[in-house]
Scaffold this motif. Sequence first.
Motif, PDB file in Angstrom:
ATOM      1  N   VAL A 257       8.089  10.480  -1.161  1.00  0.00           N
ATOM      2  CA  VAL A 257       9.109  10.574  -0.119  1.00  0.00           C
ATOM      3  C   VAL A 257       8.507  10.220   1.237  1.00  0.00           C
ATOM      4  O   VAL A 257       7.288  10.220   1.418  1.00  0.00           O
ATOM      5  N   GLY A 258       9.374   9.934   2.190  1.00  0.00           N
ATOM      6  CA  GLY A 258       8.947   9.693   3.562  1.00  0.00           C
ATOM      7  C   GLY A 258       8.095   8.451   3.712  1.00  0.00           C
ATOM      8  O   GLY A 258       8.226   7.478   2.971  1.00  0.00           O
ATOM      9  N   LEU A 259       7.187   8.488   4.679  1.00  0.00           N
ATOM     10  CA  LEU A 259       6.350   7.337   4.979  1.00  0.00           C
ATOM     11  C   LEU A 259       5.346   7.031   3.882  1.00  0.00           C
ATOM     12  O   LEU A 259       4.706   5.984   3.903  1.00  0.00           O
ATOM     13  N   ALA A 260       5.175   7.938   2.930  1.00  0.00           N
ATOM     14  CA  ALA A 260       4.328   7.635   1.783  1.00  0.00           C
ATOM     15  C   ALA A 260       4.994   6.583   0.903  1.00  0.00           C
ATOM     16  O   ALA A 260       4.330   5.818   0.210  1.00  0.00           O
ATOM     17  N   ASN A 261       6.333   6.538   0.958  1.00  0.00           N
ATOM     18  CA  ASN A 261       7.103   5.614   0.141  1.00  0.00           C
ATOM     19  C   ASN A 261       7.349   4.279   0.845  1.00  0.00           C
ATOM     20  O   ASN A 261       7.207   3.215   0.253  1.00  0.00           O
ATOM     21  N   ALA A 262       7.707   4.351   2.132  1.00  0.00           N
ATOM     22  CA  ALA A 262       7.992   3.136   2.903  1.00  0.00           C
ATOM     23  C   ALA A 262       8.302   3.516   4.344  1.00  0.00           C
ATOM     24  O   ALA A 262       8.624   4.676   4.618  1.00  0.00           O
ATOM     25  N   PRO A 263       8.232   2.567   5.285  1.00  0.00           N
ATOM     26  CA  PRO A 263       8.660   2.856   6.657  1.00  0.00           C
ATOM     27  C   PRO A 263      10.140   3.226   6.659  1.00  0.00           C
ATOM     28  O   PRO A 263      10.955   2.536   6.037  1.00  0.00           O
ATOM     29  N   MET A 264      10.507   4.306   7.333  1.00  0.00           N
ATOM     30  CA  MET A 264      11.905   4.754   7.338  1.00  0.00           C
ATOM     31  C   MET A 264      12.169   5.650   8.527  1.00  0.00           C
ATOM     32  O   MET A 264      11.234   6.110   9.199  1.00  0.00           O
ATOM     33  N   THR A 265      13.442   5.921   8.760  1.00  0.00           N
ATOM     34  CA  THR A 265      13.835   6.806   9.851  1.00  0.00           C
ATOM     35  C   THR A 265      13.643   8.265   9.443  1.00  0.00           C
ATOM     36  O   THR A 265      13.483   8.573   8.252  1.00  0.00           O
ATOM     37  N   LEU A 266      13.691   9.161  10.435  1.00  0.00           N
ATOM     38  CA  LEU A 266      13.533  10.584  10.151  1.00  0.00           C
ATOM     39  C   LEU A 266      14.654  11.075   9.241  1.00  0.00           C
ATOM     40  O   LEU A 266      14.427  11.872   8.320  1.00  0.00           O
ATOM     41  N   ARG A 267      15.858  10.597   9.460  1.00  0.00           N
ATOM     42  CA  ARG A 267      17.001  11.007   8.633  1.00  0.00           C
ATOM     43  C   ARG A 267      16.784  10.611   7.181  1.00  0.00           C
ATOM     44  O   ARG A 267      17.050  11.385   6.265  1.00  0.00           O
ATOM     45  N   GLU A 268      16.297   9.393   6.966  1.00  0.00           N
ATOM     46  CA  GLU A 268      16.059   8.923   5.598  1.00  0.00           C
ATOM     47  C   GLU A 268      14.956   9.744   4.927  1.00  0.00           C
ATOM     48  O   GLU A 268      15.046  10.062   3.737  1.00  0.00           O
ATOM     49  N   ALA A 269      13.924  10.090   5.699  1.00  0.00           N
ATOM     50  CA  ALA A 269      12.826  10.875   5.143  1.00  0.00           C
ATOM     51  C   ALA A 269      13.314  12.259   4.704  1.00  0.00           C
ATOM     52  O   ALA A 269      12.913  12.768   3.647  1.00  0.00           O
ATOM     53  N   ILE A 270      14.195  12.865   5.502  1.00  0.00           N
ATOM     54  CA  ILE A 270      14.733  14.186   5.164  1.00  0.00           C
ATOM     55  C   ILE A 270      15.596  14.097   3.910  1.00  0.00           C
ATOM     56  O   ILE A 270      15.522  14.957   3.020  1.00  0.00           O
ATOM     57  N   MET A 271      16.413  13.045   3.811  1.00  0.00           N
ATOM     58  CA  MET A 271      17.268  12.865   2.631  1.00  0.00           C
ATOM     59  C   MET A 271      16.425  12.668   1.372  1.00  0.00           C
ATOM     60  O   MET A 271      16.738  13.210   0.312  1.00  0.00           O
ATOM     61  N   GLN A 272      15.353  11.912   1.493  1.00  0.00           N
ATOM     62  CA  GLN A 272      14.469  11.716   0.345  1.00  0.00           C
ATOM     63  C   GLN A 272      13.798  13.023  -0.056  1.00  0.00           C
ATOM     64  O   GLN A 272      13.658  13.326  -1.245  1.00  0.00           O
ATOM     65  N   ALA A 273      13.370  13.806   0.942  1.00  0.00           N
ATOM     66  CA  ALA A 273      12.719  15.080   0.654  1.00  0.00           C
ATOM     67  C   ALA A 273      13.673  16.020  -0.085  1.00  0.00           C
ATOM     68  O   ALA A 273      13.282  16.705  -1.044  1.00  0.00           O
ATOM     69  N   GLU A 274      14.930  16.060   0.339  1.00  0.00           N
ATOM     70  CA  GLU A 274      15.931  16.904  -0.331  1.00  0.00           C
ATOM     71  C   GLU A 274      16.146  16.444  -1.769  1.00  0.00           C
ATOM     72  O   GLU A 274      16.267  17.261  -2.688  1.00  0.00           O
ATOM     73  N   ALA A 275      16.183  15.114  -1.976  1.00  0.00           N
ATOM     74  CA  ALA A 275      16.369  14.574  -3.326  1.00  0.00           C
ATOM     75  C   ALA A 275      15.189  14.938  -4.219  1.00  0.00           C
ATOM     76  O   ALA A 275      15.360  15.328  -5.385  1.00  0.00           O
ATOM     77  N   ALA A 276      13.966  14.835  -3.672  1.00  0.00           N
ATOM     78  CA  ALA A 276      12.770  15.153  -4.455  1.00  0.00           C
ATOM     79  C   ALA A 276      12.724  16.627  -4.814  1.00  0.00           C
ATOM     80  O   ALA A 276      12.329  16.999  -5.927  1.00  0.00           O
ATOM     81  N   VAL A 277      13.143  17.488  -3.878  1.00  0.00           N
ATOM     82  CA  VAL A 277      13.166  18.932  -4.150  1.00  0.00           C
ATOM     83  C   VAL A 277      14.136  19.244  -5.282  1.00  0.00           C
ATOM     84  O   VAL A 277      13.846  20.053  -6.170  1.00  0.00           O
ATOM     85  N   GLN A 278      15.286  18.605  -5.275  1.00  0.00           N
ATOM     86  CA  GLN A 278      16.273  18.830  -6.334  1.00  0.00           C
ATOM     87  C   GLN A 278      15.738  18.368  -7.687  1.00  0.00           C
ATOM     88  O   GLN A 278      15.880  19.070  -8.696  1.00  0.00           O
TER      89      GLN A 278
ATOM     90  N   GLY B 292       0.779  -1.226   0.000  1.00  0.00           N
ATOM     91  CA  GLY B 292       0.000   0.000   0.000  1.00  0.00           C
ATOM     92  C   GLY B 292       0.812   1.278   0.000  1.00  0.00           C
ATOM     93  O   GLY B 292       0.244   2.369   0.077  1.00  0.00           O
ATOM     94  N   PHE B 293       2.150   1.172  -0.104  1.00  0.00           N
ATOM     95  CA  PHE B 293       3.000   2.353  -0.183  1.00  0.00           C
ATOM     96  C   PHE B 293       3.239   2.706  -1.652  1.00  0.00           C
ATOM     97  O   PHE B 293       3.169   1.841  -2.531  1.00  0.00           O
ATOM     98  N   PHE B 294       3.555   3.964  -1.929  1.00  0.00           N
ATOM     99  CA  PHE B 294       3.821   4.378  -3.296  1.00  0.00           C
ATOM    100  C   PHE B 294       5.092   3.707  -3.803  1.00  0.00           C
ATOM    101  O   PHE B 294       6.107   3.676  -3.110  1.00  0.00           O
ATOM    102  N   ALA B 295       5.021   3.159  -5.007  1.00  0.00           N
ATOM    103  CA  ALA B 295       6.133   2.404  -5.576  1.00  0.00           C
ATOM    104  C   ALA B 295       6.993   3.300  -6.464  1.00  0.00           C
ATOM    105  O   ALA B 295       6.492   3.919  -7.393  1.00  0.00           O
ATOM    106  N   GLU B 296       8.292   3.341  -6.181  1.00  0.00           N
ATOM    107  CA  GLU B 296       9.222   4.127  -6.994  1.00  0.00           C
ATOM    108  C   GLU B 296       9.412   3.467  -8.360  1.00  0.00           C
ATOM    109  O   GLU B 296       9.151   2.280  -8.534  1.00  0.00           O
ATOM    110  N   ALA B 297       9.914   4.265  -9.302  1.00  0.00           N
ATOM    111  CA  ALA B 297      10.218   3.710 -10.624  1.00  0.00           C
ATOM    112  C   ALA B 297      11.285   2.638 -10.494  1.00  0.00           C
ATOM    113  O   ALA B 297      11.170   1.552 -11.066  1.00  0.00           O
ATOM    114  N   ASP B 298      12.335   2.918  -9.712  1.00  0.00           N
ATOM    115  CA  ASP B 298      13.379   1.944  -9.433  1.00  0.00           C
ATOM    116  C   ASP B 298      14.128   2.417  -8.192  1.00  0.00           C
ATOM    117  O   ASP B 298      14.686   3.521  -8.204  1.00  0.00           O
TER     118      ASP B 298
END
Length: 227
Positions: A108-129, A86-92
Amino acid sequence: MMSYGSYERYYTEARSKGVIFATYDPEKKPSVEVKHGKPVVSFRDPVLDAEIEVAADWLSLATGIQADPDQQQLADTFGVPLNQDGFFAEADPKWRPVEFHKSGCYAVGLANAPMTLREAIMQAEAAVQKASVFLSGREIPLAREVSTVHDAHCIRCKRCIAACPYGARSFDAESDRIIVDSATCQACGMCAVTCRNSAAEVRGWNDKQMLAMIDAQLMNYGTPTTA
């Protein structure tokens, strides 16, 4: 027990300090009873193939994370997929993290998969870029080849609409025809494979062109002779 990246060292350190990790069959989950004022955990060890009981001083349970049920409605709205949990699936996950096959959408974040706060922040930065690069251009790049519809051959079965993984096809009831959104189409060819009347076609890859290439290739091997 599976870990990744630098988290592997925590697992190794825990093992070195005497922590025992036991696996179990999801069909036979561990049970807990209180005996003599202490929790007793019972489970079947798949390695020993035996029932194990552990009397513990403390029992700590990790909080599980489930996908938001409302994500299905969001996925349908934007035409992006969910995985089996039930989480959003990445292309790869390796080559196109935080991206969908559909351009301009990111998870990004918990919409993608269970993860730590650090991982969620890193994903958010990647998505913004990635979003910044996508929006900073004067033009949105499209696929070099996109699919089209030969309306005279189309029987309006709408199989191609259901087969398109990008939601690039729709049925226009007013004009009674299949419409292709060129900005969304990625020329994957699923519509052409699904169509039984050859009405769906990827430009530049029609049957005539493909057969001509096959004939040209066969001619390179020369005309076969018979004895």
